[in-house]
Scaffold this active site. Structure first.
Site, PDB file in Angstrom:
ATOM      1  N   HIS A  76     -12.444   4.205   2.871  1.00  0.00           N
ATOM      2  CA  HIS A  76     -13.195   2.985   2.578  1.00  0.00           C
ATOM      3  C   HIS A  76     -14.233   3.167   1.474  1.00  0.00           C
ATOM      4  O   HIS A  76     -14.757   2.174   0.964  1.00  0.00           O
ATOM      5  CB  HIS A  76     -13.884   2.484   3.853  1.00  0.00           C
ATOM      6  N   SER A 109      -8.414   1.583  -1.095  1.00  0.00           N
ATOM      7  CA  SER A 109      -7.017   1.986  -1.055  1.00  0.00           C
ATOM      8  C   SER A 109      -6.457   2.192  -2.461  1.00  0.00           C
ATOM      9  O   SER A 109      -6.855   1.511  -3.409  1.00  0.00           O
ATOM     10  CB  SER A 109      -6.185   0.914  -0.344  1.00  0.00           C
ATOM     11  N   LYS A 154       1.292  -8.090   7.320  1.00  0.00           N
ATOM     12  CA  LYS A 154       2.283  -7.146   6.794  1.00  0.00           C
ATOM     13  C   LYS A 154       2.399  -5.919   7.690  1.00  0.00           C
ATOM     14  O   LYS A 154       3.504  -5.436   7.976  1.00  0.00           O
ATOM     15  CB  LYS A 154       1.888  -6.727   5.373  1.00  0.00           C
ATOM     16  N   ASP A 155       1.256  -5.414   8.149  1.00  0.00           N
ATOM     17  CA  ASP A 155       1.280  -4.273   9.064  1.00  0.00           C
ATOM     18  C   ASP A 155       1.909  -4.657  10.399  1.00  0.00           C
ATOM     19  O   ASP A 155       2.581  -3.840  11.039  1.00  0.00           O
ATOM     20  CB  ASP A 155      -0.145  -3.747   9.304  1.00  0.00           C
ATOM     21  N   GLU A 173      11.477  22.413  17.102  1.00  0.00           N
ATOM     22  CA  GLU A 173      11.767  20.996  16.953  1.00  0.00           C
ATOM     23  C   GLU A 173      12.048  20.670  15.487  1.00  0.00           C
ATOM     24  O   GLU A 173      11.625  21.396  14.579  1.00  0.00           O
ATOM     25  CB  GLU A 173      10.589  20.159  17.445  1.00  0.00           C
TER      26      GLU A 173
END
Length: 426
Positions: free
Chosen positions: A219, A223, A247-248, A291
């Site tokens: 922040h 972004s 959108k998220d 894994e």
């Protein structure tokens, strides 16, 4: 992100005014993810993966707390306690499968998040701290996942712990004492299981704390975006809510559909069948593998098959495996190109896709037996991996001629829409 045109939180209801004065939590939320947080207007769906990683962590913490209520961290009954969860606990099979596949989904979105950062140059100034904290999160995830893989106390759990901790013994002088200290003995047993369980339970909350720092650091500069151009004025941004919450939300819906399909229909697809056999120190599995999300690094670990200089091959492998991750910490300074986004870096873009291919080859070699041709393939792929960051990237950043860039984010967005309109009318 402190823009002068950012909306300020102004509570209207008397209760919200009182709460804002005493504990300004609504203001914090509004400024973090609401209309008070301006975001570049051209973010694509690759910017969903940060939110998806947070959702995956939440799933892991919730399901992990429930599983811990029924799990017994004792070598004599650990395997049986997992079977008890699967068979006798109400919805225990679902909670266990959700936790097991949630780890894979967490790593999938984090790997996509990392490669998005590599492609769009999100690690460059002024976001170096965001990237560095992200790498710390990745390391904590790997440690948490490794210790969680040991807890079912199946064959692959036991021998995975034996092999991976055994590599510490390659470190001269202090290696073997460190291994004994980690395990609480000379081989994985009750002490190791208790330690791994307690740390596996604790570390997700540490990850959550570092994620808060990660978001805080984000922040400050704001972004990044697909063009790599910094925000210049109000026209370059839109409020995070409702534009990117919607959108998220769409991306989260797709994520949950894939997660549910994996959990309900193919829950063991990403696991190993040997882990449904109780741990037996006297019976070594034919092929020990970790894994899937560790396969590339496991391939690098096994790529060293001969001694070099005065250092044992086993130690070289350990050094290389940790160096493969440590390189990411130095990435902001290895790439000196002033252009961030690969959309305008034609030469780097080609090498980026070669790196992606190289990581897939390493993963394939990591899941394969330690025999030819996989050994030579892992050696060549490991050489390219380190060459990409230490040789190719610094050279490309100096000799590359970037393509022309737009003057602003708004200009890039309008040009894209103009091109789309022209194509539609043609």
């Amino acid at each position: 992100m402190s823009f002068p045109w950012a909306n300020q939180y102004q509570p209207q209801h008397p209760l919200m005014k009182w709460l804002d004065e005493k504990l300004p939590m609504p203001r914090l939320v509004y400024n973090a993810i609401g209309g008070g947080y301006p975001v570049p207007r051209n973010l694509n769906y690759f910017w969903n993966f940060g939110v998806l990683a947070g959702a995956a962590l939440a799933i892991q913490i919730i399901t992990g707390i429930v599983l811990a209520m029924h799990y017994a961290a004792n070598a004599g009954v650990a395997f049986d306690s997992v079977e008890h969860i699967m068979r006798d606990v109400n919805a225990g099979w679902f909670i266990r499968y959700a936790h097991m596949n949630g780890a894979s989904m967490f790593f999938i979105v984090v790997y996509l998040h990392i490669f998005r950062g590599l492609y769009y140059g999100s690690y460059k100034a002024p976001r170096e701290m965001v990237w560095l904290l992200g790498v710390v999160i990745f390391l904590l995830m790997m440690a948490t996942a490794f210790m969680g893989y040991v807890l079912p106390w199946g064959q692959m759990s036991f021998w995975g712990a034996q092999v991976i901790t055994g590599f510490f013994s390659a470190i001269p002088v202090v290696g073997e004492p460190v291994r004994v200290w980690l395990l609480g003995g000379f081989a994985p047993d009750n002490a190791a299981l208790n330690r791994f369980f307690s740390l596996h339970y604790l570390l997700p909350f540490v990850i959550a704390g570092v994620i808060i720092l990660h978001i805080w650091a984000l922040h400050i500069p704001g972004s990044s975006n697909p063009t790599g151009i910094e925000v210049k004025d109000e026209q370059d941004t839109v409020p995070f809510h409702p534009y990117y919450t919607a959108k998220d939300g769409f991306g989260l819906g797709i994520f949950l559909l894939v997660f549910v399909a994996l959990t309900f229909f193919v829950p063991n697809m990403l696991g190993h069948a040997d882990n449904y056999i109780p741990a037996n120190p006297l019976s070594t599995p034919a092929h020990i593998v970790p894994e899937w999300y560790f396969w590339p690094f496991y391939a690098i670990l096994r790529a060293f098959t001969f001694n070099f200089l005065w250092i044992d091959a086993k130690l070289w492998g350990v050094i290389a495996m940790f160096a493969a991750i440590a390189l990411l910490f130095f990435l902001p300074w290895l790439d000196s190109s002033p252009v961030k986004s690969s959309n305008y870096r034609p030469l780097y873009r080609k090498f980026f896709w070669l790196l992606v291919l190289d990581v897939f080859i390493l993963g394939w070699c990591g899941m394969s037996p330690a025999e030819q041709p996989y050994v030579i393939m892992s050696q060549l792929a490991s050489i390219y991996y380190f060459a990409h960051f230490l040789i190719i990237l610094p050279i490309v950043s100096r000799i590359e001629r970037p393509e022309p860039m737009p003057n602003s984010i708004t200009e890039a967005v309008l040009a894209k829409h103009a091109d789309a309109a022209s194509a539609a009318t043609a």
